[in-house]
Each structure stands twice: as structure tokens, then as C-alpha cells.
Design a protein around this motif. Sequence first.
Motif, short mmCIF file in Angstrom:
data_model
loop_
_atom_site.label_atom_id
_atom_site.label_comp_id
_atom_site.label_asym_id
_atom_site.label_seq_id
_atom_site.Cartn_x
_atom_site.Cartn_y
_atom_site.Cartn_z
N ILE A 1 58.77 -7.01 5.02
CA ILE A 1 58.01 -8.41 4.45
C ILE A 1 59.15 -9.24 4.29
O ILE A 1 58.73 -10.45 4.84
CB ILE A 1 57.18 -7.92 3.12
N ALA A 2 60.56 -9.01 3.90
CA ALA A 2 61.42 -9.88 3.81
C ALA A 2 61.86 -10.53 5.06
O ALA A 2 62.40 -11.68 5.40
CB ALA A 2 62.42 -9.21 3.13
N ASP A 3 61.64 -9.98 6.48
CA ASP A 3 61.92 -10.37 7.71
C ASP A 3 60.69 -10.83 8.47
O ASP A 3 60.91 -10.98 9.60
CB ASP A 3 62.28 -9.37 8.38
N GLN A 4 59.62 -11.12 7.68
CA GLN A 4 58.37 -11.82 8.54
C GLN A 4 58.41 -13.11 8.61
O GLN A 4 57.67 -13.89 8.30
CB GLN A 4 57.05 -11.15 7.70
N THR A 5 59.57 -13.55 9.54
CA THR A 5 59.76 -14.87 9.94
C THR A 5 58.76 -15.26 10.96
O THR A 5 58.29 -14.39 11.86
CB THR A 5 61.12 -15.02 10.53
N GLU A 6 58.51 -16.47 11.40
CA GLU A 6 57.65 -16.88 12.39
C GLU A 6 58.08 -16.46 13.63
O GLU A 6 57.44 -15.78 14.50
CB GLU A 6 57.79 -18.53 12.46
N GLU A 7 59.47 -16.36 14.13
CA GLU A 7 59.89 -15.84 15.36
C GLU A 7 59.72 -14.11 15.18
O GLU A 7 59.15 -13.84 16.50
CB GLU A 7 61.57 -15.90 15.29
N ASN A 8 59.91 -13.42 14.42
CA ASN A 8 59.67 -12.13 14.50
C ASN A 8 58.23 -11.80 14.41
O ASN A 8 57.76 -11.06 15.22
CB ASN A 8 60.14 -11.42 13.06
N ASN A 9 57.50 -12.74 13.68
CA ASN A 9 55.72 -12.29 13.76
C ASN A 9 55.41 -12.74 15.07
O ASN A 9 54.70 -11.83 15.84
CB ASN A 9 55.31 -13.29 12.60
N GLN A 10 55.89 -13.73 15.74
CA GLN A 10 55.44 -14.09 17.04
C GLN A 10 55.75 -13.05 17.96
O GLN A 10 54.80 -12.67 18.89
CB GLN A 10 56.01 -15.53 17.42
N LYS A 11 56.92 -12.58 18.18
CA LYS A 11 57.60 -11.66 18.84
C LYS A 11 56.54 -10.47 18.97
O LYS A 11 56.03 -9.67 19.91
CB LYS A 11 58.78 -11.08 18.51
N GLU A 12 56.07 -10.05 17.74
CA GLU A 12 55.32 -8.69 17.42
C GLU A 12 53.72 -9.07 17.95
O GLU A 12 53.22 -8.12 18.53
CB GLU A 12 55.38 -8.30 16.12
N GLN A 13 53.40 -10.46 17.79
CA GLN A 13 52.23 -10.73 18.03
C GLN A 13 51.96 -10.70 19.71
O GLN A 13 50.98 -10.12 20.20
CB GLN A 13 51.69 -12.22 17.62
N LYS A 14 52.81 -10.89 20.31
CA LYS A 14 52.96 -11.07 21.92
C LYS A 14 53.11 -9.67 22.49
O LYS A 14 52.28 -9.34 23.35
CB LYS A 14 54.34 -11.86 22.36
N LYS A 15 53.70 -8.76 21.73
CA LYS A 15 53.62 -7.30 22.17
C LYS A 15 52.12 -6.75 21.93
O LYS A 15 51.45 -5.91 22.84
CB LYS A 15 54.50 -6.34 21.35
N LEU A 16 51.52 -7.14 20.88
CA LEU A 16 50.12 -6.52 20.70
C LEU A 16 49.10 -7.34 21.36
O LEU A 16 47.95 -6.85 21.78
CB LEU A 16 49.74 -6.70 18.97
N GLN A 17 49.33 -8.77 21.38
CA GLN A 17 48.37 -9.78 22.49
C GLN A 17 47.04 -9.86 21.63
O GLN A 17 46.25 -10.45 22.19
CB GLN A 17 47.90 -8.78 23.90
N ALA A 18 47.06 -9.48 20.54
CA ALA A 18 45.66 -9.71 19.69
C ALA A 18 46.00 -10.80 18.75
O ALA A 18 47.19 -11.37 18.68
CB ALA A 18 45.59 -8.15 18.66
N THR A 19 45.12 -11.32 17.94
CA THR A 19 45.35 -12.35 17.22
C THR A 19 45.45 -11.74 15.85
O THR A 19 44.88 -10.94 15.33
CB THR A 19 44.01 -13.46 17.16
N ILE A 20 46.43 -12.57 15.00
CA ILE A 20 47.02 -11.64 13.87
C ILE A 20 46.83 -12.92 12.84
O ILE A 20 47.35 -13.84 12.95
CB ILE A 20 48.37 -11.69 13.90
#
Length: 274
Positions: free
Chosen positions: A164-183
Motif C-alpha cells: 500500500i505504501a508503494d502504490q505510486t502512479e508509476e508502480n500502479n501503471q507498471k502493474e496495470q500494463k502487465k495485467l492489461q485490464a482496467t484498474i
Amino acid sequence: MQRLSKQCLSIIQTRPQNSHKGTFGRTVLVGGNAQFGGAIMMSAEACVNAGSGLTTVMTDPSNHPALHARMPEAMTVDWNDKELCDSVLDSADVILIGPGLGEDKKSQDLLSYIFQKQKEDQLLVIDGSAITLFAKGNEQLPYPTQTIFTPHQMEWQRLSGVKIADQTEENNQKEQKKLQATIVLKSHHTEIYSNQGRFQNPLGNPGMATGGTGDTLAGIISGFLAQFPDTVDATNAAVYLHSYIADQLAHDNYVVLPTKISQALPYWMKKFEH
Ligand SMILES: NC(=O)C1=CN([C@@H]2O[C@H](COP(=O)(O)OP(=O)(O)OC[C@H]3O[C@@H](n4cnc5c(N)ncnc54)[C@H](O)[C@@H]3O)[C@@H](O)[C@H]2O)[C@@H](O)CC1
Ligand SMILES: Nc1ncnc2c1ncn2[C@@H]1O[C@H](COP(=O)(O)OP(=O)(O)O)[C@@H](O)[C@H]1O
Ligand SMILES: [Mg+2]
């Protein structure tokens, strides 16, 4: 990150005279074990009030009488009746799984079943326990770009592995790209990460910090996806309106009951109708 504004509600258009229930989509909501029946009922109340043409709730039979009593507009299917489930899912435009689903073997089997059933032209919203189950499992998403996850920060930590403490825009976007789903990453300022861009909801208040507010949002998102053509526009509008209504209610209410948000949807959608 683009801040959402009232502009995102412009998708709420005056309805064509020549229309019928099917015009405004068929939504199937899967969840509500015996312990968490209220979750899927709140999703159903939100989905119907958001304007979904036809809403069916696939849930534990113990919830059927209460759901009919509270929301006769929603139809119910016993989630043990696979034949009926097959036919209802076949004609769905949007499927929501997760609110009150639980995390036992039956819950997992239901998630796997929905993954097997999802068709390429159907949208799948994954919320609540279904996020936690998917995160723990090793199944692949059937159609990632047809999928919308709606995690709170702890569910996102489980799904993405990002604390939770590391859920920055950059980190979140990286993970969204891996999933390819909308978060839809829910918090005191919800953020939406998608292949079409990143958006932040400027609205919301602590009166929303009560059980059922996320179940309700999942129902509104599902109802909007069933009616409005663009996935991200519909999702953004649902997130914005859910908080906008909660902010209005918070003027006179210390806690904002999720069902009050749902009951106010038709009024505010009429106000914002373009
Ligand atoms: N009336 C009902 O039947 C309700 C059923 N619910 C269902 O209960 C199931 C479990 O969902 P929960 O979210 O309650 O439990 P979870 O176990 O998924 O997550 C909540 C836990 O995470 C912790 N947490 C830490 N940081 C958090 C954050 N930023 N946001 C949220 N939680 C954070 C909370 O303290 C809590 O202990 C879901 O299927 C959900 O749909 C809930 O929606 C509540 C209402
Ligand atoms: N302090 C807050 N300010 C604004 N919104 C909040 C706040 N706390 C919670 N929320 C909202 O409430 C909802 C909580 O979602 P979730 O935890 O999934 O609820 P549920 O109990 O229905 O599962 C999210 O939409 C989140 O944005
Ligand atoms: Mg939730």
C-alpha cells in the motif's frame, strides 16, 4: 494523471423513445454467499438504479427471498443451478463477480466457471473476494482488455504485489500494463489506470468508509458498462457520480449509507442528463 470533472457525466444522454429493456443492457452479478448476502444485494440495488436494462443476481439461494423483498426489479438465479446459470450468462453484456463471494472452494469454483463462460464481447468486472481469489490463484484472465478490477488498496496489494505504501502512479501503471485490464484503485481519492490513460477522482469523503460502499460502486460500474459504449468513459463516470452523490449526502449525514447512494442515482442521473 487527469482529474475527473463533471464533464465525464456527459455520457448520460437522453434516452431514445424507440427503446426497450435490452437497449440498456443485460447485467449478471455473481456473489453473495450465506455470510455476505448483503454485498451482492447492494451491488444489485446500485446496478438497477444505475439504469441497467435487466439485472440478474447469481447467488446463494438463501439470499433470494431477501433480494426479492428489497429489489423485485432484480431477477435471481441459484448459483448451484448450472443449466440456468449457463443460459443467463450466455445473454449477458456485463458480468460482475466478487461482492460477498467469499474465499472458499465453492467461491473459487464459481470464479473458474465465470472465466470459462466469459465471451469475447462480454465485459467482466472483478471485485471483492474474487480479486483476492484471483490474486492467490494461477488462472489467466480470459480477455484482459475486457476486464475491470475494482480493488481497494489491500486487494490491490494482493493482486499487484505492490505494498500500500508503494502504490505510486508509476508502480500502479507498471502493474496495470502487465495485467492489461482496467484498474479502479479505490481510496480516499480513487484512481483509474487503463490502456487509455490514468484518471483521478477528486471527490469523496470519509462518510463513505463503511461496508458496502465498494459493492455499490461495483454495481454502478456494471450498470454503466451495460448502457454506455466506452468502457473507460463509463467507469470514470460511475466512479465520479458515486462520490458526487456521497458528497451531497455527507452534507447532512455523518456516515453515508451505500444504499442511499444507490437510491439517489436516478435523481442525479436525470439532473446530469445531456
Ligand atoms: N454487508 C456485506 O455483506 C458486506 C460484505 N463485504 C464483502 O466482504 C468480502 C471481504 O471484503 P473486505 O474488503 O471487507 O475484506 P478484505 O479482507 O478483502 O480487506 C479488508 C481488510 O483489509 C484491511 N485494509 C487495510 N488497508 C485497507 C484499505 N486501504 N482499504 C481497505 N481495506 C484495508 C482492512 O482493515 C480489513 O481488515 C468481500 O467479498 C466484500 O464484498 C464487504 O463489502 C462489506 C459489506
Ligand atoms: N475516507 C474515504 N474517502 C473517500 N472515499 C472513501 C473513503 N474510505 C472509503 N472510501 C470509498 O469507499 C469504497 C470502499 O470500497 P471497499 O473497501 O471495497 O468497500 P466494501 O466494504 O463495499 O467492499 C471505495 O469506493 C473507496 O473509494
Ligand atoms: Mg470491496
